[in-house]
Design a protein around this motif. Structure first.
Motif, short mmCIF file in Angstrom:
data_model
loop_
_atom_site.label_atom_id
_atom_site.label_comp_id
_atom_site.label_asym_id
_atom_site.label_seq_id
_atom_site.Cartn_x
_atom_site.Cartn_y
_atom_site.Cartn_z
N ARG A 144 99.54 8.80 -17.78
CA ARG A 144 99.44 10.12 -18.42
C ARG A 144 100.40 10.21 -19.60
NH1 ARG A 144 100.96 13.96 -14.25
NH2 ARG A 144 98.77 13.84 -13.61
N ASP A 148 97.58 14.04 -27.11
CA ASP A 148 96.90 13.00 -27.89
C ASP A 148 96.96 13.26 -29.39
OD1 ASP A 148 95.15 15.20 -27.87
OD2 ASP A 148 93.38 13.92 -27.97
N GLU A 298 94.99 9.70 -19.22
CA GLU A 298 94.83 11.05 -19.74
C GLU A 298 95.93 11.42 -20.73
OE1 GLU A 298 94.59 12.74 -15.79
OE2 GLU A 298 96.67 13.42 -15.87
N ASN A 299 95.56 12.28 -21.67
CA ASN A 299 96.50 12.97 -22.55
C ASN A 299 97.34 12.01 -23.41
OD1 ASN A 299 95.81 15.61 -21.56
ND2 ASN A 299 97.02 15.14 -19.74
N LEU A 300 96.70 11.01 -23.99
CA LEU A 300 97.46 10.13 -24.87
C LEU A 300 96.60 9.69 -26.05
CD1 LEU A 300 96.19 7.16 -24.09
CD2 LEU A 300 97.87 7.24 -22.25
N ARG A 301 97.29 9.04 -26.99
CA ARG A 301 96.65 8.57 -28.22
C ARG A 301 96.89 7.07 -28.32
NH1 ARG A 301 95.59 11.75 -32.78
NH2 ARG A 301 95.41 10.71 -34.81
N SER A 334 91.96 12.36 -24.56
CA SER A 334 92.65 11.28 -25.27
C SER A 334 91.91 10.92 -26.55
CB SER A 334 92.77 10.04 -24.37
OG SER A 334 93.60 10.31 -23.24
N CYS A 357 87.19 13.28 -25.10
CA CYS A 357 87.85 12.16 -25.78
C CYS A 357 87.25 11.98 -27.18
CB CYS A 357 87.69 10.88 -24.98
SG CYS A 357 88.69 10.84 -23.47
#
Length: 534
Positions: A144, A148, A298-301, A334, A357
């Protein structure tokens, strides 16, 4: 119509049940009034009856639209969980691969809780250069980020650097190898003895059910025989050589819901006819070796670093997140940039949700095998892509998995600046649904293909069967739908040029209501989901 088909109905059963109850209290005229539309209409292929249940019409060959509603994490029946944070990490100087992998492995070594989760690895805001591959390979672990976006002071940015190994995946969510579901439990193989199992069916007869029990994970195989190949024109491969025996077995991953005598009922419908006279299908219990469950990103770049011209350079990581050898997994919220092949790619994956996404700005030569922004490869089944956005794709929303890929839903996907079509790509994938798909400012004329690809690639031929474009908007471009031998494809309620005139001449598929507003229900997947939960 949001009162009847809210986003909650996609993401959790509670919204679905409420939506179904609302529908049951309304007739079509009342629903039209509630929506502010005076001319709602229903498809002749799937519509509500007087009891507000969906009914399906079959054609003279027995073709009918299948139920796609089982796609996604836990069949879409459970919301994606918020797994507790087990550890928080921050970036270090230089390559962060070993640093992050150590945190993932530490959480993976913990004892699962009563729900099967070990915990989430939370990446604090910052830039994380990663020169290798991160592997989330233990069940119940989530990777997690903190958001993003592009600001490292607020968000988590994995900067994929270098090209070692060549064409690597940045994150692998799941197991380390692909088995093709070949692990057969001894003594469980049995033939399917029903003369004909219709597309959309869940029950069939077997020769001997004594080696099976409720809950077994089974693999069902429809062998690629000479008789079946002849019935589908050896793939319809135009100038290329036709498909050959054993090249395209149709494969399903299912769980047994009930057994009565020698009648077996499975959890998810089949997406192809099984005709015993053309191929003796069989099944066996799978040993599930190496399978990873209940994992997420989840929740990233992920920003893949590249040098030079983005339409030339591909000497960098090729895939943002590879979802492999999993059951019940997710990728959500993401963003993936500058991949050569895919932002998210599934293979040997069942019941996966990819939600909210973005797969943006690929960096590669614009040619075959590249720029498949959201891609389902071999042995991908019950995959749900929902509210995803792609730019500069060759094939933005695609199944490249051939005859082992089925039950894949692209719901409310948007493709901007497409360089080729979203499509079933090759060799008899089945049961694909583009539901409220939209193309913006494409660079090509054909942007959604449910059709024959002839001698494209290596004898791609009939790319998909029993697949549907529902309420799609391709603007002034073309959606091409064609009818395969022994099967059907559908385009219902589309906006744009909806035609059977593809690159390889073949009969048109079923086209209904092109450029006619007011299709009801507006989303096939959501309507099927609501209907299943009534």
């Amino acid at each position: 119509m949001t009162n009847l088909f809210s986003r909650r109905s996609v993401l959790g059963a509670g919204g679905a049940v409420a939506g179904a109850a609302a529908l049951g209290s309304l007739g079509l005229n009342q629903a039209a009034a509630a929506s502010g539309t005076s001319r709602l209409w229903q498809s002749e292929k799937v519509r509500y009856d007087s009891r507000y249940r969906l009914v399906y019409a079959a054609d003279a060959e027995g073709n009918r639209i299948p139920d796609f509603s089982y796609a996604g994490y836990k069949y879409g029946d459970s919301p994606i969980p918020h797994v507790r944070t087990a550890t928080t990490v921050r970036p270090v100087a230089g390559d962060n691969t070993a640093h992050l992998q150590a945190a993932i492995d530490e959480v993976g070594a913990r004892t699962p809780d009563r729900n099967g989760f070990r915990g989430a690895v939370l990446l604090a805001p910052g830039n994380y250069p990663v020169a290798g591959t991160l592997r989330v390979n233990r069940s119940g672990v989530v990777l997690r980020g903190s958001g993003d976006g592009a600001d490292p002071a607020k968000h988590t940015i994995i900067q994929a650097t270098g090209n070692t190994p060549v064409s690597r995946d940045v994150v692998v969510l799941g197991g380390s190898v692909s088995t093709g579901w070949r692990g057969e439990v001894p003594g469980t193989r049995t033939d399917i003895t029903s003369d004909w199992v219709q597309v959309g069916a869940k029950s069939f007869e077997v020769a001997d059910a004594s080696g099976l029990k409720r809950g077994d994970n089974i693999i069902l195989i429809h062998p690629c025989t000479e008789a079946w190949l002849a019935s589908v024109d050896y793939g319809g491969t135009a100038k290329d050589a036709g498909w050959v025996v054993d090249s395209q077995p149709i494969t399903y991953n299912r769980h047994i819901k009930s057994i009565r005598g020698n009648t077996v009922t499975v959890d998810v419908p089949l997406f192809e006819h099984l005709r015993r006279a053309r191929s003796q299908s069989y099944l066996y219990v799978w040993d599930r070796a190496g399978l990873v469950t209940d994992v997420g990103v989840e929740n990233l770049r992920i920003d893949i670093q590249f040098a030079g011209d983005p339409d030339v350079d591909e000497a960098h990581a090729w895939v943002g997140v590879k979802v492999r050898q999993v059951e019940d997994a997710w990728v959500r919220d993401s963003t993936f940039l500058h991949f050569a092949k895919a932002g998210v790619e599934t293979t040997e994956a069942t019941r996966v949700t990819v939600r909210n996404c973005k797969a943006l700005d690929p960096a590669s030569v614009v040619t075959g095998g590249l720029r498949y922004n959201f891609n389902s490869e071999a042995f991908s089944q019950q995959i749900l892509f929902v509210d995803c956005y792609a730019t500069k794709a060759r094939h933005a929303f695609i199944s490249n998995g051939a005859s082992s890929a089925s039950g894949i839903v692209f719901l409310r996907g948007t493709s901007e600046g497409a360089l080729a079509s979203s499509e079933g790509h090759r060799r008899w994938s089945q049961g694909l649904l583009w539901d409220n798909h939209r193309d913006i400012a494409p660079k090509v004329d054909l942007v959604l293909g449910i059709y024959n690809r002839g001698d494209y690639g290596t004898g791609h031929g009939w790319a998909t069967s029993h697949s549907v474009g529902w309420n799609c908007d391709v603007g002034t471009a073309r959606l091409v739908v064609q009818k395969p031998p022994t099967a059907q494809n559908y385009a219902i309620g589309g906006k744009g040029v909806i035609t059977g005139d593809g690159p390889f001449p073949n009969p048109a598929g079923f086209i209904e209501g092109a450029n006619r507003p007011g299709l009801f229900p507006p989303s096939l997947y959501q309507a099927q989901y609501l209907d299943r939960h009534r």
